[in-house]
Scaffold this motif. Sequence first.
Motif, PDB file in Angstrom:
ATOM      1  N   SER A  85      30.414 -48.518   7.833  1.00  0.00           N
ATOM      2  CA  SER A  85      31.235 -49.706   8.025  1.00  0.00           C
ATOM      3  C   SER A  85      30.593 -50.958   7.427  1.00  0.00           C
ATOM      4  O   SER A  85      31.304 -51.907   7.071  1.00  0.00           O
ATOM      5  N   GLN A  86      29.268 -50.972   7.258  1.00  0.00           N
ATOM      6  CA  GLN A  86      28.586 -52.176   6.782  1.00  0.00           C
ATOM      7  C   GLN A  86      28.100 -52.064   5.333  1.00  0.00           C
ATOM      8  O   GLN A  86      27.948 -53.091   4.661  1.00  0.00           O
ATOM      9  N   ILE A  87      27.856 -50.854   4.865  1.00  0.00           N
ATOM     10  CA  ILE A  87      27.365 -50.672   3.504  1.00  0.00           C
ATOM     11  C   ILE A  87      28.483 -50.233   2.565  1.00  0.00           C
ATOM     12  O   ILE A  87      28.518 -50.604   1.396  1.00  0.00           O
ATOM     13  N   GLY A  88      29.425 -49.450   3.077  1.00  0.00           N
ATOM     14  CA  GLY A  88      30.536 -49.028   2.243  1.00  0.00           C
ATOM     15  C   GLY A  88      30.488 -47.580   1.813  1.00  0.00           C
ATOM     16  O   GLY A  88      31.457 -47.054   1.282  1.00  0.00           O
ATOM     17  N   LEU A  89      29.341 -46.936   1.996  1.00  0.00           N
ATOM     18  CA  LEU A  89      29.180 -45.511   1.747  1.00  0.00           C
ATOM     19  C   LEU A  89      28.521 -44.887   2.971  1.00  0.00           C
ATOM     20  O   LEU A  89      27.898 -45.577   3.774  1.00  0.00           O
ATOM     21  N   THR A  90      28.624 -43.567   3.096  1.00  0.00           N
ATOM     22  CA  THR A  90      27.872 -42.884   4.144  1.00  0.00           C
ATOM     23  C   THR A  90      26.389 -42.930   3.804  1.00  0.00           C
ATOM     24  O   THR A  90      26.014 -43.120   2.640  1.00  0.00           O
ATOM     25  N   PRO A  91      25.511 -42.750   4.788  1.00  0.00           N
ATOM     26  CA  PRO A  91      24.078 -42.758   4.482  1.00  0.00           C
ATOM     27  C   PRO A  91      23.694 -41.715   3.427  1.00  0.00           C
ATOM     28  O   PRO A  91      22.888 -42.004   2.530  1.00  0.00           O
ATOM     29  N   LYS A  92      24.263 -40.529   3.503  1.00  0.00           N
ATOM     30  CA  LYS A  92      23.931 -39.485   2.534  1.00  0.00           C
ATOM     31  C   LYS A  92      24.346 -39.894   1.134  1.00  0.00           C
ATOM     32  O   LYS A  92      23.579 -39.742   0.172  1.00  0.00           O
ATOM     33  N   ARG A  93      25.552 -40.418   1.012  1.00  0.00           N
ATOM     34  CA  ARG A  93      26.039 -40.812  -0.312  1.00  0.00           C
ATOM     35  C   ARG A  93      25.246 -41.992  -0.860  1.00  0.00           C
ATOM     36  O   ARG A  93      24.970 -42.066  -2.065  1.00  0.00           O
ATOM     37  N   ALA A  94      24.881 -42.928  -0.005  1.00  0.00           N
ATOM     38  CA  ALA A  94      24.090 -44.078  -0.451  1.00  0.00           C
ATOM     39  C   ALA A  94      22.730 -43.630  -0.968  1.00  0.00           C
ATOM     40  O   ALA A  94      22.255 -44.109  -2.007  1.00  0.00           O
ATOM     41  N   ALA A  95      22.082 -42.704  -0.272  1.00  0.00           N
ATOM     42  CA  ALA A  95      20.788 -42.185  -0.725  1.00  0.00           C
ATOM     43  C   ALA A  95      20.946 -41.456  -2.054  1.00  0.00           C
ATOM     44  O   ALA A  95      20.091 -41.571  -2.948  1.00  0.00           O
ATOM     45  N   GLN A  96      22.031 -40.708  -2.206  1.00  0.00           N
ATOM     46  CA  GLN A  96      22.281 -40.025  -3.472  1.00  0.00           C
ATOM     47  C   GLN A  96      22.465 -41.016  -4.613  1.00  0.00           C
ATOM     48  O   GLN A  96      22.005 -40.779  -5.735  1.00  0.00           O
ATOM     49  N   LEU A  97      23.124 -42.147  -4.339  1.00  0.00           N
ATOM     50  CA  LEU A  97      23.315 -43.175  -5.364  1.00  0.00           C
ATOM     51  C   LEU A  97      21.984 -43.767  -5.794  1.00  0.00           C
ATOM     52  O   LEU A  97      21.739 -43.969  -6.989  1.00  0.00           O
ATOM     53  N   VAL A  98      21.109 -44.050  -4.839  1.00  0.00           N
ATOM     54  CA  VAL A  98      19.791 -44.599  -5.172  1.00  0.00           C
ATOM     55  C   VAL A  98      18.999 -43.590  -6.004  1.00  0.00           C
ATOM     56  O   VAL A  98      18.352 -43.962  -6.997  1.00  0.00           O
ATOM     57  N   ARG A  99      19.057 -42.318  -5.625  1.00  0.00           N
ATOM     58  CA  ARG A  99      18.342 -41.284  -6.388  1.00  0.00           C
ATOM     59  C   ARG A  99      18.925 -41.156  -7.798  1.00  0.00           C
ATOM     60  O   ARG A  99      18.176 -41.038  -8.781  1.00  0.00           O
ATOM     61  N   PHE A 100      20.247 -41.181  -7.895  1.00  0.00           N
ATOM     62  CA  PHE A 100      20.899 -41.127  -9.210  1.00  0.00           C
ATOM     63  C   PHE A 100      20.445 -42.288 -10.091  1.00  0.00           C
ATOM     64  O   PHE A 100      20.169 -42.108 -11.280  1.00  0.00           O
ATOM     65  N   ASP A 101      20.387 -43.496  -9.527  1.00  0.00           N
ATOM     66  CA  ASP A 101      19.990 -44.669 -10.301  1.00  0.00           C
ATOM     67  C   ASP A 101      18.592 -44.497 -10.872  1.00  0.00           C
ATOM     68  O   ASP A 101      18.341 -44.808 -12.045  1.00  0.00           O
ATOM     69  N   HIS A 102      17.674 -43.994 -10.054  1.00  0.00           N
ATOM     70  CA  HIS A 102      16.315 -43.757 -10.536  1.00  0.00           C
ATOM     71  C   HIS A 102      16.322 -42.730 -11.657  1.00  0.00           C
ATOM     72  O   HIS A 102      15.668 -42.911 -12.698  1.00  0.00           O
ATOM     73  N   ALA A 103      17.073 -41.640 -11.469  1.00  0.00           N
ATOM     74  CA  ALA A 103      17.130 -40.598 -12.484  1.00  0.00           C
ATOM     75  C   ALA A 103      17.749 -41.110 -13.778  1.00  0.00           C
ATOM     76  O   ALA A 103      17.271 -40.798 -14.882  1.00  0.00           O
ATOM     77  N   ALA A 104      18.818 -41.901 -13.674  1.00  0.00           N
ATOM     78  CA  ALA A 104      19.488 -42.433 -14.864  1.00  0.00           C
ATOM     79  C   ALA A 104      18.540 -43.306 -15.689  1.00  0.00           C
ATOM     80  O   ALA A 104      18.527 -43.234 -16.927  1.00  0.00           O
ATOM     81  N   HIS A 105      17.736 -44.104 -15.015  1.00  0.00           N
ATOM     82  CA  HIS A 105      16.792 -44.952 -15.743  1.00  0.00           C
ATOM     83  C   HIS A 105      15.668 -44.129 -16.378  1.00  0.00           C
ATOM     84  O   HIS A 105      15.171 -44.490 -17.451  1.00  0.00           O
ATOM     85  N   ARG A 106      15.286 -43.051 -15.742  1.00  0.00           N
ATOM     86  CA  ARG A 106      14.287 -42.166 -16.360  1.00  0.00           C
ATOM     87  C   ARG A 106      14.863 -41.531 -17.629  1.00  0.00           C
ATOM     88  O   ARG A 106      14.167 -41.412 -18.645  1.00  0.00           O
ATOM     89  N   LEU A 107      16.122 -41.111 -17.573  1.00  0.00           N
ATOM     90  CA  LEU A 107      16.767 -40.545 -18.761  1.00  0.00           C
ATOM     91  C   LEU A 107      16.857 -41.588 -19.870  1.00  0.00           C
ATOM     92  O   LEU A 107      16.595 -41.288 -21.041  1.00  0.00           O
ATOM     93  N   ALA A 108      17.222 -42.814 -19.512  1.00  0.00           N
ATOM     94  CA  ALA A 108      17.335 -43.882 -20.502  1.00  0.00           C
ATOM     95  C   ALA A 108      15.981 -44.226 -21.132  1.00  0.00           C
ATOM     96  O   ALA A 108      15.922 -44.713 -22.260  1.00  0.00           O
ATOM     97  N   ALA A 109      14.910 -43.947 -20.385  1.00  0.00           N
ATOM     98  CA  ALA A 109      13.563 -44.212 -20.901  1.00  0.00           C
ATOM     99  C   ALA A 109      13.071 -43.097 -21.822  1.00  0.00           C
ATOM    100  O   ALA A 109      11.964 -43.181 -22.358  1.00  0.00           O
TER     101      ALA A 109
END
Length: 282
Positions: A205-229
């Motif tokens: 209700s306060q973040i907009g995603l479930t805790p599991k999905r939010a953690a997956q988004l943070v992990r995806f962001d880290h992975a995407a930047h590693r790929l871009a590097a």
Amino acid sequence: MRPAEPLPAGVPAWDIAVPSRPSRLAGVTMAGFSDRANGLIEVDAIPPPAVVVVISLGDQPIVVNDGTGQQRRERIVTGLAPHGVRGQGLAGSFECLQMRLSPVVAHTVLGTASELGRAVVALDDLWGHDAARIQEQLRAATSWDERFAIAEVVLARRLDSGRVVDPEVVYCWRQMVASRGRVRVEWLATEVGWSRQRLWSRFRSQIGLTPKRAAQLVRFDHAAHRLAAGHSTAVVAADSGYADQSHLHRDIMAFAGVTPAAVAIAPFLAVDDVAWADRPRR
């Protein structure tokens, strides 16, 4: 204004303005973009773990397609992990201010989270007539430094008067960011003394995603930047906590709608370390 570093070869010819100092507001970063090429600019968005506010400042409006056929113009907010978002602008007239807000900040200054979710909405729907008024103030400013200062004052005022986020939710989000998304929801619930169901409900209700999905988004962001590097998918998958390359591929397709190879050359990731050197950590 601090001039941005030169862009790597092969990325769009954007001029990027960044504040001379980090924002005094935790969880807020800003950058100004303009284009010096000719023709139509079309860019697929790679979602960051942040809510993004885009305010068009050029002669021609910024247009964002939300993946469902809907378009937003001029003053736009994208929630966490919207799917299929594509930005368009006419080069030579393309100029905008982008503000990236951590979801903790976004809940307060935008007055919504679960209602926004993964959607793309007009800033006017959230701020009413203030949205257009602020856009005019930004357009009238004579420098990027002045624009950044105006935007910070607006956000600070709304932070002071907006909704309060539960400290337990703030703690859980910070743990997700610190661990790069590699944290278990059950452990977080135990840490804050909540049941899993209560954490799921309050966080959503306060973040907009479930805790599991939010953690997956943070992990995806880290992975995407590693790929871009330039790191290989095998290395990125292993280092980012994915079971294998197929798992990484599925996550990237789910969040970005493109392959790992396409993410690795995505324009916005190519300029992230220029425009967003101080990404929100709150």
